[in-house]
Design a protein around this motif. Structure first.
Motif, PDB file in Angstrom:
ATOM      1  N   GLN A  90      85.178 -52.121 112.073  1.00  0.00           N
ATOM      2  CA  GLN A  90      84.653 -50.871 111.523  1.00  0.00           C
ATOM      3  C   GLN A  90      83.613 -51.119 110.430  1.00  0.00           C
ATOM      4  N   THR A 272      86.713 -44.656 112.810  1.00  0.00           N
ATOM      5  CA  THR A 272      86.225 -44.744 111.432  1.00  0.00           C
ATOM      6  C   THR A 272      87.358 -45.176 110.504  1.00  0.00           C
ATOM      7  N   ILE A 386      78.877 -42.826 113.678  1.00  0.00           N
ATOM      8  CA  ILE A 386      79.828 -43.782 113.091  1.00  0.00           C
ATOM      9  C   ILE A 386      79.129 -44.670 112.054  1.00  0.00           C
ATOM     10  N   GLY A 390      79.598 -44.546 107.930  1.00  0.00           N
ATOM     11  CA  GLY A 390      80.052 -45.838 107.397  1.00  0.00           C
ATOM     12  C   GLY A 390      79.374 -46.236 106.105  1.00  0.00           C
ATOM     13  N   VAL A 422      86.449 -39.982 117.111  1.00  0.00           N
ATOM     14  CA  VAL A 422      86.119 -39.420 115.797  1.00  0.00           C
ATOM     15  C   VAL A 422      86.578 -37.974 115.800  1.00  0.00           C
TER      16      VAL A 422
END
Ligand SMILES: Nc1ncnc2c1ncn2[C@@H]1O[C@H](COP(=O)(O)OP(=O)(O)OP(=O)(O)O)[C@@H](O)[C@H]1O
Length: 576
Positions: A90, A272, A386, A390, A422
């Motif tokens: 991640q 996530t 994503i 992040g 998500v």
């Protein structure tokens, strides 16, 4: 205006199945939030447990890194053995150290000298990310004697060339500039290359960089260790690994150990990090900027990044915010290097503040203590979502929040997000008090030539970006309320701009039922090849028909085929 508060509608709420979160949460919601803290990304394995050199251990200690994150603990030992690794973890989970530490160790134990030339190349998609990686490498090099260099666009190439000729053992570069040096810099010694790192591998091996990367790879020695890292992986990464590593094995008769794939989070239900809370705010075009303004005012003590789809929008909204006394930084790809550096570093150092940017800052950039990531314009695909979110909740115990603005017509994007693991909750922004500002903004922009030109160019770019969206089911330019969009750029009525749009797709067709039936049948065969073959054949036929139902079906089928293909290729690597 139709509504005074932007909110989630019933359909979407039901779709998400999550509660509605207001801006001022109730006691219950607050209590729930407290319990939703971040899970530490650190393992209990110390760097000192690894057979690392003294200079590296000392540098890690000075940089404050004692124990490893999971991706580090699982990849560094294998990379130290010289294995080829595809690493997925991640955002904000420490992938940079995972590839830099073993690369530096290799050079240290090989006692590399400048005259040995470039032994390691790290390729990053943007100059900002390359500079950041170079900065981390500089820290790790503190007690080493090997040399470090940076080659990125936007700076004079001559100085870089001189350095390369002198001998740079570890080079961090963007693909365009690296290729320039490979082609033109005489005496750039890269024939001894032992290790190639491709950061953000899915992007680097995807369509945008395909030609450059192919040329680069043709020129680099095949006999080398390869490390491919990213938070999101794609079929291209696995295809590349298969191809490139197979060639290497063929050249070297001795049996090669199998490439290792390490996907730290593959089995996790969420794509996530746990410290991230994600919200979605449904807005009408005309109230979009007012909603952002209200949000930024309310969160003025926080550190917020706002993503836009075009550089023109970043420029216009940053000019507008400054005009109305809301200080902000801004970053976009065409800025001068010095302006970009000062904006990024200004924001990094600020305790609170706003950074408006394009996707140039979406991947890899490590900015401390970001509270909010706002996506004013939706990303082109869930992977980009994503990467954007992040930028917050990074590192050890990282926590943060993300908010995406979606127009009612864009709500189907939530189901694409859901497919990508998500899920978002809904957030209301009450713009009642801000409504009168619209007239003032229109007056300001109308009377200021510079601002109005900037607004016009941003408005045009916004429509063009929308028009070029691949996901037509969620982002159909023909459904845009242009009057509303113009309002969000502070025009009372849409300005005249020259935009050539795709022809209008029909909303439904007589054969849509039949097509749905046939496409659904394509899910049935478990044989991947048949499904993909079916997809391709139908895609071209359905594209020609272009109805909304078709777009949705195609997109769903594509997602499934991609996931299926990724699973299929992934299974050919060794999983540890
Ligand atoms: N072992 C560690 N201990 C503590 N902090 C760490 C450790 N490794 C990395 N970090 C911190 O975590 C943050 C994120 O690291 P990094 O930038 O390498 O993440 P990433 O996985 O590359 O993220 P992205 O996918 O967004 O590029 C950085 O601030 C870094 O200093």
């Amino acid at each position: 205006m139709k509504r005074k508060g932007t909110q989630m509608d019933g359909q979407a709420a039901a779709q998400e199945g999550e509660g509605q979160v207001e801006e001022s949460p109730s006691k219950k919601a607050k209590a729930a939030k407290k319990g939703r803290g971040a899970v530490s990304i650190l393992t209990n394995r110390a760097f000192s447990d690894l057979p690392l050199s003294e200079p590296t251990l000392k540098a890690l200690d000075e940089m404050g890194f004692k124990t490893m994150t999971e991706i580090q603990a699982r990849t560094i030992p294998l990379l130290l053995e010289g294995r080829d690794v595809i690493g997925a973890a991640q955002t904000g989970s420490g992938k940079t150290l995972a590839f830099l530490v073993p690369a530096i160790e290799m050079m240290h134990f090989a006692r590399c000298l400048p005259r040995n030339g470039t032994k390691v190349i790290v390729i990053s998609p943007t100059r900002e990310l390359a500079m950041q990686t170079h900065h981390v490498a500089k820290g790790l090099f503190n007690h080493h004697t090997q040399t470090l260099g940076l080659a990125v666009g936007g700076v004079p190439i001559g100085k870089e060339a001189q350095q390369l000729v002198k001998g740079v053992n570890l080079l961090v570069a963007t693909p365009g500039r690296l290729l320039d040096h490979l082609k033109k810099t005489k005496n750039f010694m890269y024939k001894n290359l032992e290790c190639l790192v491709i950061d953000e591998a899915d992007r680097m091996l995807g369509l945008n960089f395909k030609d450059e990367m192919e040329e680069i790879l043709k020129r680099l020695p095949m006999k080398r260790q390869t490390m491919l890292f990213s938070a999101t992986q794609s079929t291209e990464v696995f295809e590349f690994a298969k191809l490139s590593f197979k060639k290497k094995a063929a050249e070297n008769e001795a049996a090669q150990p199998k490439t290792v794939y390490i996907g730290v989070d593959d089995k996790k239900p969420k794509a996530t990090v746990s410290g991230l809370q994600q919200y979605c705010c449904i807005v009408e075009s005309e109230e979009k900027f007012l909603a952002l303004y209200t949000f930024l005012k309310k969160q003025r003590s926080k550190k917020t990044i706002v993503f836009f789809s075009t550089r023109q929008a970043v420029k216009f909204y940053s000019e507008l915010l400054r005009y109305i006394n809301i200080e902000c930084f801004h970053m976009e790809g065409t800025q001068k290097q010095s302006a970009q550096n000062s904006n990024l570093h200004g924001f990094i150092q600020a305790k609170s503040g706003i950074l408006l940017c394009t996707d140039v800052a979406a991947r890899g950039i490590d900015i401390p203590s970001v509270d909010w990531v706002v996506q004013y314009d939706a990303p082109r695909e869930p992977e980009m979502y994503i990467h954007r979110v992040g930028r917050t909740a990074r590192g050890e115990d990282g926590e943060g929040k993300a908010l995406i603005f979606l127009l009612t017509q864009e709500l189907t994007f939530l189901s694409y997000l859901k497919e990508a693991k998500v899920s978002v909750m809904t957030q209301k922004i009450d713009i009642t008090k801000t409504l009168p500002l619209q007239i003032l903004l229109e007056k300001i922009v109308g009377e200021n030539y510079y601002l109005s030109q900037s607004a016009k160019s941003a408005y045009k770019s916004c429509i063009e970006a929308y028009n070029s969206h691949q996901n037509k089911s969620s982002f159909n330019v023909h459904k845009l309320d242009l009057k509303g969009v113009a309002k969000s750029f502070c025009f009372s009525s849409p300005p005249k701009v020259n935009v050539s749009l795709e022809s209008r797709p029909s909303i439904s067709g007589p054969e849509s039922g039949a097509a749905r039936h046939t496409v659904q049948r394509a899910y049935e065969p478990s044989d991947l090849n048949r499904t993909v073959h079916f997809l391709r054949a139908y895609q071209s036929r359905l594209h020609a028909r272009g109805s909304l139902v078709h777009w949705i079906l195609i997109r769903r089928l594509e997602c499934r085929a991609a996931r299926c293909a990724a699973r299929h290729t992934r299974s050919e690597f060794l999983h540890i």
